[in-house]
Scaffold this active site. Structure first.
Site, PDB file in Angstrom:
ATOM      1  CD  GLU A  37      -1.621  -4.774   9.089  1.00 42.58           C
ATOM      2  OE1 GLU A  37      -0.823  -5.675   9.403  1.00 42.58           O
ATOM      3  OE2 GLU A  37      -1.871  -4.480   7.914  1.00 42.58           O
ATOM      4  CB  SER A  40      -0.900   0.034   1.235  1.00 42.63           C
ATOM      5  OG  SER A  40      -1.810  -1.034   1.199  1.00 42.63           O
TER       6      SER A  40
HETATM    7  C1  LIG Z   1      -6.365  -3.410   0.435  1.00 42.76           C
HETATM    8  C2  LIG Z   1      -5.152  -4.252   0.739  1.00 42.76           C
HETATM    9  C3  LIG Z   1      -3.985  -3.645   1.176  1.00 42.76           C
HETATM   10  C4  LIG Z   1      -2.853  -4.420   1.448  1.00 42.76           C
HETATM   11  N1  LIG Z   1      -1.706  -3.784   1.831  1.00 42.76           N
HETATM   12  C5  LIG Z   1      -0.592  -4.520   2.064  1.00 42.76           C
HETATM   13  C6  LIG Z   1       0.638  -3.866   2.426  1.00 42.76           C
HETATM   14  O1  LIG Z   1       0.700  -2.644   2.540  1.00 42.76           O
HETATM   15  N2  LIG Z   1       1.732  -4.630   2.598  1.00 42.76           N
HETATM   16  C7  LIG Z   1       1.705  -6.001   2.483  1.00 42.76           C
HETATM   17  O2  LIG Z   1       2.723  -6.625   2.710  1.00 42.76           O
HETATM   18  N3  LIG Z   1       0.549  -6.648   2.119  1.00 42.76           N
HETATM   19  C8  LIG Z   1      -0.580  -5.934   1.918  1.00 42.76           C
HETATM   20  N4  LIG Z   1      -1.749  -6.566   1.546  1.00 42.76           N
HETATM   21  C9  LIG Z   1      -1.725  -8.008   1.305  1.00 42.76           C
HETATM   22  C10 LIG Z   1      -2.423  -8.823   2.381  1.00 42.76           C
HETATM   23  O3  LIG Z   1      -1.672  -8.862   3.567  1.00 42.76           O
HETATM   24  C11 LIG Z   1      -2.655 -10.237   1.795  1.00 42.76           C
HETATM   25  O4  LIG Z   1      -3.548 -10.081   0.708  1.00 42.76           O
HETATM   26  C12 LIG Z   1      -3.244 -11.189   2.788  1.00 42.76           C
HETATM   27  O5  LIG Z   1      -2.305 -11.476   3.816  1.00 42.76           O
HETATM   28  C13 LIG Z   1      -3.680 -12.515   2.112  1.00 42.76           C
HETATM   29  O6  LIG Z   1      -2.645 -13.023   1.363  1.00 42.76           O
HETATM   30  P1  LIG Z   1      -2.875 -13.423  -0.200  1.00 42.76           P
HETATM   31  O7  LIG Z   1      -3.523 -12.269  -0.864  1.00 42.76           O
HETATM   32  O8  LIG Z   1      -1.587 -13.916  -0.729  1.00 42.76           O
HETATM   33  O9  LIG Z   1      -3.936 -14.601  -0.169  1.00 42.76           O
HETATM   34  P2  LIG Z   1      -3.636 -16.130   0.080  1.00 42.76           P
HETATM   35  O10 LIG Z   1      -2.742 -16.301   1.268  1.00 42.76           O
HETATM   36  O11 LIG Z   1      -3.196 -16.745  -1.199  1.00 42.76           O
HETATM   37  O12 LIG Z   1      -5.077 -16.672   0.454  1.00 42.76           O
HETATM   38  C14 LIG Z   1      -6.085 -16.875  -0.541  1.00 42.76           C
HETATM   39  C15 LIG Z   1      -7.328 -17.398   0.167  1.00 42.76           C
HETATM   40  O13 LIG Z   1      -7.038 -18.666   0.800  1.00 42.76           O
HETATM   41  C16 LIG Z   1      -7.323 -18.604   2.185  1.00 42.76           C
HETATM   42  N5  LIG Z   1      -6.299 -19.354   2.929  1.00 42.76           N
HETATM   43  C17 LIG Z   1      -4.957 -19.313   2.753  1.00 42.76           C
HETATM   44  N6  LIG Z   1      -4.344 -20.149   3.624  1.00 42.76           N
HETATM   45  C18 LIG Z   1      -5.321 -20.704   4.382  1.00 42.76           C
HETATM   46  C19 LIG Z   1      -5.330 -21.626   5.484  1.00 42.76           C
HETATM   47  N7  LIG Z   1      -4.181 -22.123   5.960  1.00 42.76           N
HETATM   48  N8  LIG Z   1      -6.512 -21.953   6.024  1.00 42.76           N
HETATM   49  C20 LIG Z   1      -7.685 -21.446   5.564  1.00 42.76           C
HETATM   50  N9  LIG Z   1      -7.744 -20.565   4.514  1.00 42.76           N
HETATM   51  C21 LIG Z   1      -6.580 -20.206   3.937  1.00 42.76           C
HETATM   52  C22 LIG Z   1      -7.238 -17.126   2.553  1.00 42.76           C
HETATM   53  O14 LIG Z   1      -8.038 -16.835   3.691  1.00 42.76           O
HETATM   54  C23 LIG Z   1      -7.807 -16.473   1.297  1.00 42.76           C
HETATM   55  O15 LIG Z   1      -9.215 -16.496   1.320  1.00 42.76           O
HETATM   56  C24 LIG Z   1      -2.890  -5.824   1.278  1.00 42.76           C
HETATM   57  C25 LIG Z   1      -4.070  -6.436   0.845  1.00 42.76           C
HETATM   58  C26 LIG Z   1      -5.191  -5.666   0.566  1.00 42.76           C
HETATM   59  C27 LIG Z   1      -6.443  -6.334   0.092  1.00 42.76           C
END
Ligand SMILES: Cc1cc2nc3c(=O)[nH]c(=O)nc-3n(C[C@H](O)[C@H](O)[C@H](O)COP(=O)(O)OP(=O)(O)OC[C@H]3O[C@@H](n4cnc5c(N)ncnc54)[C@H](O)[C@@H]3O)c2cc1C
Length: 376
Positions: free
Chosen positions: A240, A157
């Protein structure tokens, strides 16, 4: 200064300075507009002292309880002077910087963030690493004069505005998982960094891809110890989910009130309204207790996952009610507050993802708080 005294004096100051504090842009504005407004409000509140309360004197603060920071964010959000998500990045990043940076570095840098002279970003997530943060692969190797960093971050972000980044890097073997991560504080104008903004469905390029190509980071920019970056991450994540969420609760409270002001309440489904109201008050009560624990010097931990689940559920419920009550504004309106309602409705869908997804928070609650299975 005590909270009541702070509250009264701050409210009076905000009233006196209302004309100067008000955004220069009309309506929602662009992200550039919102960032300019944020810098202005931070500068004015810092120079008048308000922004310095609740922060330790060793980083230029004026001391006092963390509750003062909570009230400042609440007051600015409730008056629509700042967008709470971008305002609260300070609450996410500054406390960990104070906990883990070399003291001189924290004393030099944190005031710049508080005053709005700088923006910082959080470089944790990667294309293959989100929920499973311990698998991150952006690599840092020791070199003459510091670390050489290569790899990619994503969803960072505000990276396009950021002067610095709190970056998690892999310094151990790929298999070292959480034991081989080091946190660095990186200047975003370092040679070798490329930033590509990504437009979200709510219509703003809020986050970015960030590429690191052999970027030199001085050794004294290491946060905490080498290979101990996991504790930095674990320190940051509860922040956070604490004061930042109190600010978001204030924002949701205001939006619910605005829905009620703009709607003939007789047309609302009483069950839905009751559900939204009780969710919001449960979330605020929980977040209030967390603010008091933080102010009392308690170390926050996995129990803040409850706050995050409550926030996500409440945020989506408030904006579902907005969609049902103000369908023309949220769905298709172009005038007045309509674009803001639509943008905020769409952003609310991200509440179950940002700051750790709802499923992951529920896993943490089940495993770490209720001892329902192990924590692998
Ligand atoms: C608006 C926004 C701002 C953000 N800003 C930042 C930032 O500034 N810096 C930063 O570093 N990141 C940032 N993020 C990223 C955010 O931290 C990640 O999107 C989040 O941690 C989920 O990771 P992923 O997107 O890789 O999804 P994934 O980890 O790939 O997950 C995909 C789906 O699978 C589910 N899932 C995954 N593993 C499991 C499990 N073990 N058990 C059950 N369900 C599971 C998740 O709940 C999700 O529904 C931001 C995200 C958003 C949407």
């Amino acid at each position: 200064m005590e909270l009541e005294e702070f509250r009264t004096a701050l409210d009076a100051w905000l009233n006196e300075n209302a004309a100067a504090l008000v955004p220069e842009h009309e309506g929602l504005g662009t992200l550039d507009d919102q960032m300019a407004q944020l810098s202005k409000v931070k500068r004015m509140t810092y120079d008048a002292g308000w922004m310095r309360y609740g922060w330790p004197e060793r980083i230029g603060g004026l001391g006092g309880s963390a509750l003062l920071r909570g009230y400042l964010g609440e007051a600015l959000t409730t008056r629509d002077l700042v967008e709470p998500g971008i305002y609260s990045m300070t609450e996410v990043l500054a406390p960990t910087m104070i906990d883990y940076a070399p003291p001189e570095l924290a004393a030099e840098m944190v005031p710049r963030l508080l005053r709005g002279d700088e923006t910082w970003c959080q470089g944790f997530s990667e294309p293959g690493t989100g929920s499973n943060l311990a698998s991150l692969s952006c690599r840092a190797v020791r070199a003459d004069g510091g670390w050489r960093v290569s790899g990619q971050k994503v969803w960072t972000s505000l990276a396009q505005y950021a002067h610095r980044c709190v970056l998690l890097t892999r310094t151990g073997t790929p298999e070292s998982a959480h034991r081989g991560i080091t946190a660095l504080f990186v200047d975003m104008d370092s040679p070798g960094i490329t930033i590509r903004p990504i437009e979200t469905m709510h219509g703003a390029p809020e986050f970015c891809e960030v590429f690191f190509d052999d970027v030199l980071v001085p050794l004294d920019r290491t946060l905490g110890e080498e290979n101990q970056g996991w504790s930095v991450a674990m320190d940051l994540l509860p922040y956070e989910r604490s004061t930042a969420l109190w600010h978001r609760a204030a924002f949701l409270h205001r939006r619910l009130q605005q829905v009620l002001d703009r709607t003939d309440t007789n047309t609302l489904d009483p069950a839905q309204l009751g559900e939204v109201t009780q969710l919001l008050y449960a979330f605020r009560a929980r977040s209030r207790a967390t603010q008091h624990r933080l102010a009392g010097g308690e170390q926050l931990g996995p129990e803040t996952s409850i706050d995050k689940v409550l926030l996500a559920t409440t945020e989506q419920a408030v904006f579902d009610l907005a969609l049902d009550s103000l369908p023309a504004d949220v769905a298709i309106g172009e005038d007045g507050p309509a674009p803001r309602w639509r943008s905020e409705y769409l952003y609310s869908r991200a509440a179950t993802i940002y700051g750790g997804s709802a499923e992951i928070q529920r896993n943490v609650i089940a495993r770490r708080l209720l001892a329902l299975g192990d924590d692998r």
